[in-house]
Design a protein around this motif. Structure first.
Motif, PDB file in Angstrom:
ATOM      1  N   ALA A   2      -6.999  -2.716   5.929  1.00  0.00           N
ATOM      2  CA  ALA A   2      -5.974  -3.597   6.493  1.00  0.00           C
ATOM      3  C   ALA A   2      -5.083  -2.861   7.486  1.00  0.00           C
ATOM      4  O   ALA A   2      -4.608  -1.754   7.220  1.00  0.00           O
ATOM      5  CB  ALA A   2      -5.118  -4.181   5.368  1.00  0.00           C
ATOM      6  N   TYR A  25      -1.717  -8.048   2.743  1.00  0.00           N
ATOM      7  CA  TYR A  25      -2.098  -6.763   2.143  1.00  0.00           C
ATOM      8  C   TYR A  25      -0.888  -5.843   2.046  1.00  0.00           C
ATOM      9  O   TYR A  25      -0.082  -5.749   2.978  1.00  0.00           O
ATOM     10  CB  TYR A  25      -3.194  -6.101   2.988  1.00  0.00           C
ATOM     11  CG  TYR A  25      -4.402  -6.986   3.144  1.00  0.00           C
ATOM     12  CD1 TYR A  25      -5.401  -7.025   2.178  1.00  0.00           C
ATOM     13  CD2 TYR A  25      -4.530  -7.824   4.250  1.00  0.00           C
ATOM     14  CE1 TYR A  25      -6.495  -7.858   2.298  1.00  0.00           C
ATOM     15  CE2 TYR A  25      -5.628  -8.665   4.387  1.00  0.00           C
ATOM     16  CZ  TYR A  25      -6.592  -8.678   3.408  1.00  0.00           C
ATOM     17  OH  TYR A  25      -7.679  -9.513   3.536  1.00  0.00           O
ATOM     18  N   GLY A  79      -3.212 -10.892   6.802  1.00  0.00           N
ATOM     19  CA  GLY A  79      -4.576 -11.211   7.182  1.00  0.00           C
ATOM     20  C   GLY A  79      -4.567 -12.450   8.062  1.00  0.00           C
ATOM     21  O   GLY A  79      -3.516 -13.068   8.311  1.00  0.00           O
TER      22      GLY A  79
END
Length: 282
Positions: A10, A48, A99
């Motif tokens: 991420a 994340y 995300g």
């Protein structure tokens, strides 16, 4: 396949490119006063924790969003991504990275609809919790390729489809092209954004050739790499292929890609970028 977890990657350089393009497309498409359907075929966990064990294992975000976080002068497209990430972090220290589902949720309007698909059971649970019962959003526990065709053509008559599989197995490349061609046949005026990793260049060459031969018009490719292709290093670069892109995207990437190569490329001098019109509009 259920072994892939995006939390380990991420906020890395590939996410920066993917999400810079995604933010630009979403902001462009939501300017029009008509509803938009957004489909994310492989959504991941939604958000994340960069201070969590997955992200901290290899700290890939250090050469991605972490590097950009304190950079003063950035291209407009990068600035928009940074603004969004700062909003999600309440303008404080960088701890969370969004995300694509959270990016879409943040930028969509009350009239828009978002369809998210995630097969991994743990990430699906995180994703469902992240969306907080938002009535505009439907979260499905499935591979997005399985449900994509049923969502097209959209009743809204406008759609953005993000195709972002893990590419854990070789067949993912061919399967993506097959699903994309079927989706485009069902709804040719939609915008389709495909993310890809470069681990073995031959697979990307095959994807590009298949798209060039498909008969689909108006396809752009934008790619950013940290070093020359080398399978021994794993993913050395990544890219986005966009069908029916906003007319403003090309100019934004003309500014952004050279800047990324200069600012995230390190001291090796191997960083590179590609910006190509794979298939013309007419």
């Amino acid at each position: 396949m259920l072994s892939y977890r995006h939390g380990f990657h991420a906020g890395n350089f590939a996410d920066v490119l993917k999400h810079t393009v995604l933010v630009h497309i979403l902001e462009y498409m939501t300017q029009k006063d008509k509803p938009l359907r957004i489909i994310d075929t492989h959504a991941g966990a939604g958000v994340y924790k960069l201070n969590g064990p997955q992200a901290q294992k290899n700290r890939e975000f250090d050469n991605g969003i972490g590097h950009l976080w304190s950079t003063a002068q950035t291209p407009a497209a990068i600035t928009r991504l940074l603004d969004l990430v700062r909003t999600i972090n309440d303008g404080k220290q960088l701890q969370l990275y969004p995300g694509s589902p959270l990016i879409a949720q943040t930028l969509m309007r009350p009239i828009d609809r978002l369809f998210l698909h995630e097969l991994h059971p743990a990430d699906f649970q995180f994703l469902r919790d992240c969306m907080r019962d938002d009535k505009r959003i439907k979260v499905e526990h499935e591979d997005g390729f399985a449900g994509l065709q049923a969502l097209l053509p959209p009743p809204e008559r406008r759609a953005l489809v993000l195709l972002d599989p893990s590419y854990e197995v070789k067949s993912d490349y061919q399967h993506l092209i097959k699903q994309l061609l079927q989706a485009h046949k069902r709804f040719a005026t939609g915008t389709y954004a495909i993310w890809y990793p470069v681990v073995l260049r031959q697979r990307i060459d095959e994807m590009e050739l298949a798209l060039k031969k498909s008969g689909i018009k108006n396809i752009q490719l934008m790619e950013f790499g940290l070093r020359a292709d080398n399978p021994e290093y794993g993913m050395t670069s990544s890219g986005m292929i966009v069908i029916n892109p906003p007319w403003t995207l090309w100019g934004a990437m003309e500014e952004t890609l050279p800047w990324l190569a200069e600012n995230l490329g390190g001291e090796t001098g191997e960083a590179f970028y590609r910006l190509e019109q794979l298939v013309p509009e007419k």
